[in-house]
Motif scaffolding. Structure first.
Motif, PDB file in Angstrom:
ATOM      1  N   UNK A  54       0.845  -1.198   0.000  1.00  0.00           N
ATOM      2  CA  UNK A  54       0.000   0.000   0.000  1.00  0.00           C
ATOM      3  C   UNK A  54       0.874   1.240   0.000  1.00  0.00           C
TER       4      UNK A  54
ATOM      5  N   UNK B 277       0.648   5.475   1.221  1.00  0.00           N
ATOM      6  CA  UNK B 277      -0.061   6.510   1.952  1.00  0.00           C
ATOM      7  C   UNK B 277       0.657   7.838   1.762  1.00  0.00           C
TER       8      UNK B 277
ATOM      9  N   UNK C 212      -2.329  10.487   7.679  1.00  0.00           N
ATOM     10  CA  UNK C 212      -2.010   9.672   6.500  1.00  0.00           C
ATOM     11  C   UNK C 212      -3.280   9.369   5.722  1.00  0.00           C
TER      12      UNK C 212
ATOM     13  N   UNK D 295      -4.784   7.053   2.425  1.00  0.00           N
ATOM     14  CA  UNK D 295      -4.526   5.932   1.543  1.00  0.00           C
ATOM     15  C   UNK D 295      -4.517   6.399   0.079  1.00  0.00           C
TER      16      UNK D 295
ATOM     17  N   UNK E   9      -3.014   0.485  -3.726  1.00  0.00           N
ATOM     18  CA  UNK E   9      -2.685  -0.847  -3.232  1.00  0.00           C
ATOM     19  C   UNK E   9      -2.382  -1.750  -4.421  1.00  0.00           C
TER      20      UNK E   9
END
Lengths: 111, 113
Positions: free
Chosen positions: A33, A35, A43, A45, A48
Motif C-alpha cells: 500500500x 499513503x 495519512x 490511503x 494498493x
C-alpha cells in the motif's frame, strides 16, 4: 519481521514526474500500500498493489514486482500540493490487521 | 461519512496526570487502531481492536491503556507518561479484513512535561 526501505527525501519541480521507491523484506506478503501524509495531517490511503504490475489512479500510479521485492509510486504532473511524506506499507502475514510502514519519503515540489 | 475524528487536537500533560484520547468513526468499520508517530518517522502501531476485542498489543507500556466501548469508539487512557511519550497519536479504522486501506484521524499532538 517486516522491513521496508525508502529514500528519505526527493525533490522535483512542478509539472515533472517523480518516482518514489520502496524495497521490502517480509516473512510473507499480502500486497503493498501507499499513503500520503501532509505536515501536521493524517495519512491518507493512495493505492494498493496485490499483484505485479502497474495500477493507475489519476496522476498517481503504483507499481509492484514481487520477484524483486520492490515497488514504486509514480507521481505525474507534479503540483505544489503534492509536497508531503509518502509511506509504503505491508500487511503482516500473521494476520490481525497489522500494517508495517516504510521509512517514509519526504517529497518537496519546487517552482 | 468517511471521517475519523479525534479529540483533543492538542494535549499538554504533566507526568503525574491522567488523561484520555478519544476517537470515533461512523463508517461501520470493525477494526480500529492506535498509532504513535514521532516527527519525520512512520506511524508505529500500538494497539488493534477487531470486533471490539483487543487483538494486538505491540508490547506497549502499561501507562497506555486502550479501551473500545463500542464499535464506533476507541479511547486511549494515559497515566504517568514520560517526556519521551510526546508524539502525534493517530487513530485509524478499517473494514475487518482488508486492512491495507486504513482511514486515519487527524491525530492528537501530545506533549508530556
Amino acid at each position: 519481521g517486516q522491513s521496508l526501505e525508502q529514500p528519505s527525501e526527493v525533490t522535483a519541480v512542478e509539472g515533472a514526474i517523480v518516482q518514489i521507491n520502496c524495497t521490502y523484506q517480509t516473512s510473507g506478503f499480502y500486497g503493498l500500500s501507499w499513503y500520503q501524509q501532509h505536515d501536521g495531517g493524517a495519512p491518507t490511503f493512495l493505492s494498493y498493489n496485490a499483484l505485479d504490475g502497474l495500477e493507475e489512479t489519476g496522476r498517481f500510479s503504483s507499481f509492484l514486482s514481487r520477484s524483486d521485492s520492490y515497488g514504486y509510486l509514480l507521481l505525474q504532473e507534479l503540483q505544489m500540493k503534492d509536497s508531503a511524506s509518502y509511506f509504503c506499507a505491508v500487511r503482516d502475514p500473521g494476520g490481525g490487521n497489522k500494517l508495517t510502514f516504510g521509512t517514509g519519503t519526504q517529497l518537496k515540489v519546487e517552482l | 461519512d468517511t471521517e475519523v475524528t479525534q479529540t483533543p487536537k492538542h494535549l499538554v500533560m504533566g507526568m503525574t496526570n491522567k488523561k484520555s484520547l478519544k476517537c470515533e468513526q461512523h463508517m461501520g468499520h470493525r477494526a480500529m487502531y492506535w498509532y504513535k508517530q514521532k516527527a519525520k518517522k512512520p506511524p508505529e502501531l500500538m494497539f488493534v481492536y477487531s470486533y471490539e476485542k483487543l487483538s494486538i498489543n505491540e508490547s506497549v507500556p502499561s501507562r497506555f491503556s486502550p479501551e473500545c466501548p463500542n464499535s464506533s469508539l476507541l479511547n486511549l487512557h494515559l497515566h504517568a507518561l514520560q517526556p519521551e511519550d510526546s508524539a502525534l497519536y493517530l487513530c485509524a479504522s478499517s473494514q475487518g479484513g482488508a486492512s491495507y486501506e486504513q482511514y486515519f484521524g487527524p491525530g492528537t499532538r501530545l506533549t508530556v512535561t
